[in-house]
Design a protein around this motif. Structure first.
Motif, PDB file in Angstrom:
ATOM      1  N   VAL A  94     -24.766  22.121  -0.070  1.00 13.40           N
ATOM      2  CA  VAL A  94     -24.109  21.679  -1.336  1.00 13.40           C
ATOM      3  C   VAL A  94     -24.312  22.750  -2.307  1.00 13.40           C
ATOM      4  N   ARG A 116     -26.401  14.882  -5.861  1.00 10.79           N
ATOM      5  CA  ARG A 116     -25.712  15.711  -5.212  1.00 10.79           C
ATOM      6  C   ARG A 116     -25.565  15.359  -3.659  1.00 10.79           C
ATOM      7  N   SER A 137     -22.070  14.070  -1.933  1.00 14.98           N
ATOM      8  CA  SER A 137     -21.529  15.019  -0.686  1.00 14.98           C
ATOM      9  C   SER A 137     -21.115  13.952   0.557  1.00 14.98           C
TER      10      SER A 137
END
Length: 242
Positions: free
Chosen positions: A154, A192, A196
């Motif tokens: 990421v 995060r 994703s």
């Protein structure tokens, strides 16, 4: 009497290994004299300077705080927002948080004035379990959660969970309560990772850190760690650090 490098590490100046390098390089003075011998021991009445700056030899202290949401994991904030040390007003030692929890994340965070202890727990190989509970917008499938365990890139950074499971779901509201276990604590890592795979996190809380939990505590509460708890954390960290 304690070894000079340990005293420097406890003061939060540097890790013990870095302190050893500083001693050998002649950057440390004891009572005004440069000391380069690693076996040197100092007591409470000795004056220690590192690169010309005296260090404070406070007794090490260790605290657990249940951090509320909307609080910065720092000792100060230039925007005037609340910081974690605001919740420990009676602590006279100059403590700092070990690692961080995001501004909008609540849960367990440790504070200390023991730099060596903090560096040990934050070592990338320490592998101390950190358990998070996330409320997601949307209900991920088992296959989607497996992606978090497999790991993912990421923004150029590799992120991975050690364990993931769904605790509960609410179909009408289209939300899920998911438990994750991490070994690392990268910036906004849980959020995060979920973003994703297409499931933004609505709420996030760190419930456990190693053998410690938040039982009997409310947001904003703190308590000192018991000696055996400090010892357990040291053992957890040391067994995974060469």
């Amino acid at each position: 009497m304690e070894r000079l490098q340990k005293v420097i590490a406890h003061a939060g100046v540097a890790s013990r290994r870095k302190a050893e390098t500083m001693i050998v390089d002649g950057k440390v003075k004891v009572n005004g004299e440069i000391v380069t011998e690693l076996g040197t021991k100092v007591g409470k009445n000795d004056d220690v300077e590192v690169e010309g700056v005296p260090i404070d030899k406070e007794e090490p202290v260790y605290y657990l705080l249940y951090k509320p949401r909307g609080v910065i994991s720092s000792v100060s904030d230039d925007k005037g927002r609340k910081v974690v040390t605001d919740y420990l007003p009676d602590v006279k030692e100059r403590i700092f948080p070990i690692g961080r929890l995001d501004y909008d994340t609540s849960g367990l965070i440790l504070l200390t004035n023991d730099g060596e202890f903090a560096n040990m727990l934050m070592h990338p190989k320490h592998e101390v379990n950190k358990v998070y509970i996330a409320k997601t917008k949307g209900i991920p499938t088992k296959e989607q959660l497996q992606q978090l365990k497999k790991g993912m890139k990421v923004d150029g950074e590799y992120l991975k969970a050690v364990h993931v499971k769904i605790n509960s779901t609410e179909t009408k509201k289209n939300t899920a309560i998911v438990q994750l276990i991490l070994h690392e604590g990268k910036n906004r890592q849980v959020r995060r990772m979920f973003e994703s795979i297409g499931f933004p996190v609505d709420k996030l809380k760190r419930e456990r850190y190693g053998s410690l939990d938040l039982r009997g505590m409310n947001a904003g509460d703190y308590r000192p760690l018991k000696p055996h708890e400090v010892k357990q954390l040291r053992q957890l960290a040391e067994q995974n650090v060469e």
